[in-house]
Motif scaffolding. Structure first.
Motif, PDB file in Angstrom:
ATOM      1  N   ILE A  64       2.183  -0.664  -4.047  1.00 33.78           N
ATOM      2  CA  ILE A  64       1.192   0.410  -3.969  1.00 33.78           C
ATOM      3  C   ILE A  64       1.597   1.613  -4.823  1.00 33.78           C
ATOM      4  N   GLN A  65       2.833   1.658  -5.292  1.00 35.15           N
ATOM      5  CA  GLN A  65       3.252   2.737  -6.190  1.00 35.15           C
ATOM      6  C   GLN A  65       2.726   2.537  -7.615  1.00 35.15           C
ATOM      7  N   ASP A  66       2.198   1.351  -7.867  1.00 38.99           N
ATOM      8  CA  ASP A  66       1.633   1.025  -9.185  1.00 38.99           C
ATOM      9  C   ASP A  66       0.146   1.357  -9.167  1.00 38.99           C
ATOM     10  N   VAL A  67      -0.209   2.545  -9.666  1.00 42.41           N
ATOM     11  CA  VAL A  67      -1.591   3.015  -9.565  1.00 42.41           C
ATOM     12  C   VAL A  67      -2.545   2.135 -10.373  1.00 42.41           C
ATOM     13  N   LYS A  68      -2.110   1.656 -11.552  1.00 39.92           N
ATOM     14  CA  LYS A  68      -2.992   0.808 -12.358  1.00 39.92           C
ATOM     15  C   LYS A  68      -3.304  -0.500 -11.643  1.00 39.92           C
ATOM     16  N   LYS A  69      -2.304  -1.064 -10.960  1.00 39.89           N
ATOM     17  CA  LYS A  69      -2.510  -2.302 -10.217  1.00 39.89           C
ATOM     18  C   LYS A  69      -3.476  -2.077  -9.055  1.00 39.89           C
ATOM     19  N   MET A  70      -3.340  -0.932  -8.378  1.00 39.37           N
ATOM     20  CA  MET A  70      -4.242  -0.631  -7.264  1.00 39.37           C
ATOM     21  C   MET A  70      -5.679  -0.494  -7.766  1.00 39.37           C
ATOM     22  N   MET A  71      -5.854   0.189  -8.895  1.00 39.55           N
ATOM     23  CA  MET A  71      -7.191   0.339  -9.466  1.00 39.55           C
ATOM     24  C   MET A  71      -7.775  -1.021  -9.834  1.00 39.55           C
ATOM     25  N   SER A  72      -6.935  -1.869 -10.450  1.00 45.96           N
ATOM     26  CA  SER A  72      -7.393  -3.189 -10.882  1.00 45.96           C
ATOM     27  C   SER A  72      -7.837  -4.045  -9.702  1.00 45.96           C
ATOM     28  N   ILE A  73      -7.042  -4.047  -8.620  1.00 44.37           N
ATOM     29  CA  ILE A  73      -7.372  -4.868  -7.453  1.00 44.37           C
ATOM     30  C   ILE A  73      -8.648  -4.367  -6.787  1.00 44.37           C
ATOM     31  N   MET A  74      -8.771  -3.049  -6.622  1.00 44.88           N
ATOM     32  CA  MET A  74      -9.967  -2.490  -5.974  1.00 44.88           C
ATOM     33  C   MET A  74     -11.221  -2.779  -6.796  1.00 44.88           C
ATOM     34  N   ASN A  75     -11.124  -2.630  -8.100  1.00 46.98           N
ATOM     35  CA  ASN A  75     -12.289  -2.887  -8.958  1.00 46.98           C
ATOM     36  C   ASN A  75     -12.659  -4.367  -8.980  1.00 46.98           C
ATOM     37  N   LYS A  76     -11.646  -5.222  -8.844  1.00 45.47           N
ATOM     38  CA  LYS A  76     -11.888  -6.671  -8.896  1.00 45.47           C
ATOM     39  C   LYS A  76     -12.612  -7.172  -7.653  1.00 45.47           C
ATOM     40  N   TYR A  77     -12.182  -6.723  -6.471  1.00 47.94           N
ATOM     41  CA  TYR A  77     -12.718  -7.278  -5.223  1.00 47.94           C
ATOM     42  C   TYR A  77     -13.761  -6.389  -4.548  1.00 47.94           C
ATOM     43  N   ARG A  78     -13.788  -5.105  -4.901  1.00 49.78           N
ATOM     44  CA  ARG A  78     -14.746  -4.175  -4.310  1.00 49.78           C
ATOM     45  C   ARG A  78     -14.811  -4.306  -2.781  1.00 49.78           C
ATOM     46  N   PRO A  79     -13.696  -4.069  -2.098  1.00 50.51           N
ATOM     47  CA  PRO A  79     -13.694  -4.247  -0.636  1.00 50.51           C
ATOM     48  C   PRO A  79     -14.599  -3.235   0.062  1.00 50.51           C
ATOM     49  N   ASP A  80     -15.142  -3.659   1.208  1.00 46.17           N
ATOM     50  CA  ASP A  80     -15.936  -2.759   2.048  1.00 46.17           C
ATOM     51  C   ASP A  80     -15.037  -1.939   2.971  1.00 46.17           C
ATOM     52  N   VAL A  81     -13.926  -2.562   3.405  1.00 51.10           N
ATOM     53  CA  VAL A  81     -13.016  -1.922   4.358  1.00 51.10           C
ATOM     54  C   VAL A  81     -11.583  -2.078   3.856  1.00 51.10           C
ATOM     55  N   VAL A  82     -10.802  -1.016   3.930  1.00 49.90           N
ATOM     56  CA  VAL A  82      -9.381  -1.068   3.581  1.00 49.90           C
ATOM     57  C   VAL A  82      -8.563  -0.575   4.771  1.00 49.90           C
ATOM     58  N   TYR A  83      -7.599  -1.393   5.187  1.00 51.04           N
ATOM     59  CA  TYR A  83      -6.622  -0.981   6.193  1.00 51.04           C
ATOM     60  C   TYR A  83      -5.305  -0.767   5.463  1.00 51.04           C
ATOM     61  N   HIS A  84      -4.834   0.459   5.455  1.00 53.31           N
ATOM     62  CA  HIS A  84      -3.625   0.802   4.697  1.00 53.31           C
ATOM     63  C   HIS A  84      -2.426   0.843   5.650  1.00 53.31           C
ATOM     64  N   ALA A  85      -1.694  -0.290   5.699  1.00 54.74           N
ATOM     65  CA  ALA A  85      -0.547  -0.409   6.604  1.00 54.74           C
ATOM     66  C   ALA A  85       0.778  -0.392   5.863  1.00 54.74           C
ATOM     67  N   ALA A  86       0.754  -0.394   4.532  1.00 54.13           N
ATOM     68  CA  ALA A  86       1.994  -0.418   3.759  1.00 54.13           C
ATOM     69  C   ALA A  86       2.690   0.930   3.849  1.00 54.13           C
ATOM     70  N   ALA A  87       3.971   0.913   4.206  1.00 56.60           N
ATOM     71  CA  ALA A  87       4.724   2.163   4.321  1.00 56.60           C
ATOM     72  C   ALA A  87       6.199   1.858   4.549  1.00 56.60           C
ATOM     73  N   HIS A  88       7.041   2.818   4.173  1.00 57.20           N
ATOM     74  CA  HIS A  88       8.438   2.799   4.603  1.00 57.20           C
ATOM     75  C   HIS A  88       8.490   3.547   5.930  1.00 57.20           C
ATOM     76  N   LYS A  89       9.099   2.954   6.958  1.00 60.33           N
ATOM     77  CA  LYS A  89       9.013   3.557   8.293  1.00 60.33           C
ATOM     78  C   LYS A  89      10.357   3.729   9.000  1.00 60.33           C
ATOM     79  N   HIS A  90      11.443   3.180   8.450  1.00 62.71           N
ATOM     80  CA  HIS A  90      12.732   3.238   9.148  1.00 62.71           C
ATOM     81  C   HIS A  90      13.338   4.623   8.995  1.00 62.71           C
ATOM     82  N   VAL A  91      13.454   5.360  10.115  1.00 62.96           N
ATOM     83  CA  VAL A  91      13.829   6.780  10.061  1.00 62.96           C
ATOM     84  C   VAL A  91      15.200   7.015   9.414  1.00 62.96           C
TER      85      VAL A  91
END
Length: 609
Positions: free
Chosen positions: A338-365
């Motif tokens: 998800i740090q690759d902005v061009k890849k994110m743009m490419s995927i979103m434009n390719k599939y045109r999702p109706d719903v996005v659940y954003h669960a990707a994250a670093h979480k270990h304190v």
């Protein structure tokens, strides 16, 4: 004993009884067996043949007499009665007379001897043969229909290692009575004394409809003993026939949260997921993968699994394909950062999702405390990349997974998640996409959570390491967290932060004690070691800032926090300058920005969520 041996033995016993009973009846009536008449011999042979014929009809030799009940007794009565009636008919035909007294006594002897032989079979099996098996003395909590069914099953099942010796039930009307010959010892408050008096090895909680709060109350009473505690399967598993009352289950730590899970508004969720294109970032993680499982139940047109780790994405893809069976859902995998902005743009434009659940994250304190730049890149910049790409692709609903650590953050992880919340709230103001966040506490069983760590330590023999005796956390299960995320998407109007009513917070040390008990060990066996608080940790977590509190529920057990101040200019400035800062300065600026002008939440208000 084999089936043939069993059949031969029963056949021989019945044959001897049938062939001799009519002569013995004659002796009882006249005390004279010197004269054996032809009708008596014919009657005996007829009785022999007819008895075995009716025994075959009613399958008397195929019954498991060690488990016999009233039904089997009725079959014996029918077989004996019809065989006597057959003899009476033959007597009428051959000698034009029926020896009623003789046949009545014969019928009674058959009932006594044949029925008695079966009873002795069961008595011998239960009393002597099974005495060689050492069984665990069991206390059943719940003397209702489920509890009595469990007791009956254990009594009848000679192969079970459990033997019921007592009931516990809060119904005072049945206290000190016997059910199936088993005494009712008292209510839940008497569990500890009953275990000592009856020398109990196992406790079975036999109340399928029990709420989690009540289950926790009963379990805490059971933890005062050394007996192993188990419970019946869930009510829906019993009703569906998936499991029976004899399938006892160990109590899981998830069962002890003291809160029943939320129910979904199926209609509203179906409206925005069914036949739609859904994308999940972090789809291979604990929360992301469970969101995928839950979403699959609503039959989206396409489900795009986006993640950075190829193995976890492959695993969830295979699982979902097996889970969905013959449904028409198209599963698509994308290995991307998800740090690759061009890849994110490419995927979103390719599939045109109706719903996005954003669960990707670093979480270990603790890890993020040592690597603040990675937390910032992934949790802040990565979220911005996905959000901008979603907005430009006209995604209808964007749901971001957040955490209670974003409230008054003291850790890098919490600070970056608070900044991510600000980003999506700001995006909502300038986009047609509905951007929302979902905030919840610790997730039981997720990667990096305390539960897997505690379990590993218990397996190794302990001690279990707890940072501080007073540390408390809100807890929820992975399915609960995922359901909240999906329900939030249906409730979304844009800009909200949704919070689950997570009940009472749980002391980490109490959680550790419960896990030790559930593993079949004692505190003395494993032990608990206090190691001190780690960098970035707090003694307790809040779920809302003081300026976010909104006491009204928008859905049962779900609250919406009010929008607080956003600091987008400062966030953008940090994005452009963070690479010039060392770890300590970056950490300090992250915490300063995330806590800017935030008033600590009063403790008395923590209980509203």
């Amino acid at each position: 004993m084999s089936y043939r041996q069993r059949l031969s033995l029963l056949f021989f016993i019945d044959s001897f009884i049938v062939l001799t009973s009519i002569f013995f009846s004659r002796y009882l009536l006249s005390a004279d067996l010197n004269v054996i008449t032809l009708p008596l011999v014919v009657s005996s042979i007829t009785l022999f043949l007819s008895h075995h014929a009716f025994s075959f009809v009613y399958k008397l030799y195929k019954k498991a007499w060690e488990h016999a009940s009233i039904g089997e007794l009725l079959f014996i009565i029918k077989a004996i009665t019809f065989s006597i009636i057959t003899v009476a008919c033959i007597q009428q035909i051959t000698v034009q007379d029926i020896y009623f007294r003789l046949l009545t006594v014969t019928w009674m002897l058959h009932m006594l001897l044949i029925g008695g032989s079966r009873f002795c079979w069961r008595l011998l099996r239960n009393t002597y043969i099974n005495k060689t098996v050492i069984k665990k003395r069991t206390l059943i909590v719940g003397a209702g229909s489920a509890g009595t069914m469990v007791a009956r099953q254990l009594i009848k099942n000679n192969e079970s290692e459990l033997v019921p010796v007592g009931f516990i039930d809060d119904n005072v009307k049945i206290h000190h009575l016997d059910i199936l010959g088993i005494p009712v010892m008292g209510g839940v408050g008497q569990i500890e004394s009953a275990v000592k008096r009856l020398n109990i090895d196992n406790i079975i909680i036999a109340i399928p409809s029990l709420s989690k709060k009540d289950l926790n109350h009963i379990f805490q009473a059971c933890t005062k003993t050394k007996a192993k505690t188990q419970t019946l399967p869930k009510l829906e598993d019993l009703v569906s026939g998936k499991l029976s009352v004899s399938h006892f289950m160990d109590v899981q730590v998830e069962d002890l949260l003291g809160r029943d899970p939320i129910d979904l508004d199926i209609e509203s969720i179906s409206g925005y997921i069914t036949d739609k294109v859904v994308l999940v970032t972090g789809a291979g993680g604990s929360i992301g993968s469970e969101i995928c499982r839950q979403v699959t139940n609503f039959t989206p047109k396409k489900l795009i699994l986006l993640g950075h780790g190829e193995n976890s994405i492959y695993s969830i893809e295979m699982e979902l394909k097996d889970l969905s069976g013959s449904t028409s859902i198209e599963f698509i995998t994308e290995i991307a950062d998800i740090q690759d902005v061009k890849k994110m743009m490419s995927i979103m434009n390719k599939y045109r999702p109706d719903v996005v659940y954003h669960a990707a994250a670093h979480k270990h304190v603790p890890l993020m405390e040592r690597n603040p730049e990675e937390a910032f890149k992934n949790n802040v910049i990565g979220t911005m990349n996905v959000a901008i790409a979603a907005s430009q692709s006209n995604v209808d609903t964007f749901v971001m997974i957040s955490t209670d650590k974003a409230v008054n953050p003291t850790s890098v992880m919490g600070a970056t998640k608070r900044m991510a919340e600000m980003i999506i709230q700001d995006m909502d103001k300038n986009s047609d996409t509905k951007f929302v966040a979902v905030r919840f506490g610790n997730v039981l069983g997720s990667r990096g959570s305390v539960i897997p760590r505690f379990k590993q330590q218990i397996v190794k023999g302990g001690p279990v390491s707890v940072t501080h005796p007073d540390m408390i956390r809100y807890f929820m299960t992975i399915p609960e967290a995922s359901r909240l995320v999906i329900q939030a998407g249906a409730l979304a109007r844009g800009g909200e932060i949704f919070v689950l009513d997570m009940g009472e917070p749980v002391k980490i040390v109490d959680l550790a004690k419960n896990l030790i008990k559930l593993s079949g060990n004692t505190l003395e066996d494993i032990g608990i070691e206090f190691t001190g608080m780690r960098p970035g940790e707090k003694l307790f977590e809040e779920l809302l800032n003081s300026d976010e509190i909104n006491e009204k529920q928008v859905y049962p057990k779900i609250y919406i926090g009010k929008t607080s101040d956003l600091y987008m200019e400062e966030i953008k400035e940090m994005i452009s300058t963070y690479t010039t800062l060392d770890k300590e300065n970056l950490r300090a600026q992250l915490l300063n920005l995330a806590n800017n002008n935030v008033i600590p939440i009063p403790k008395k208000l923590i209980s509203i969520v």
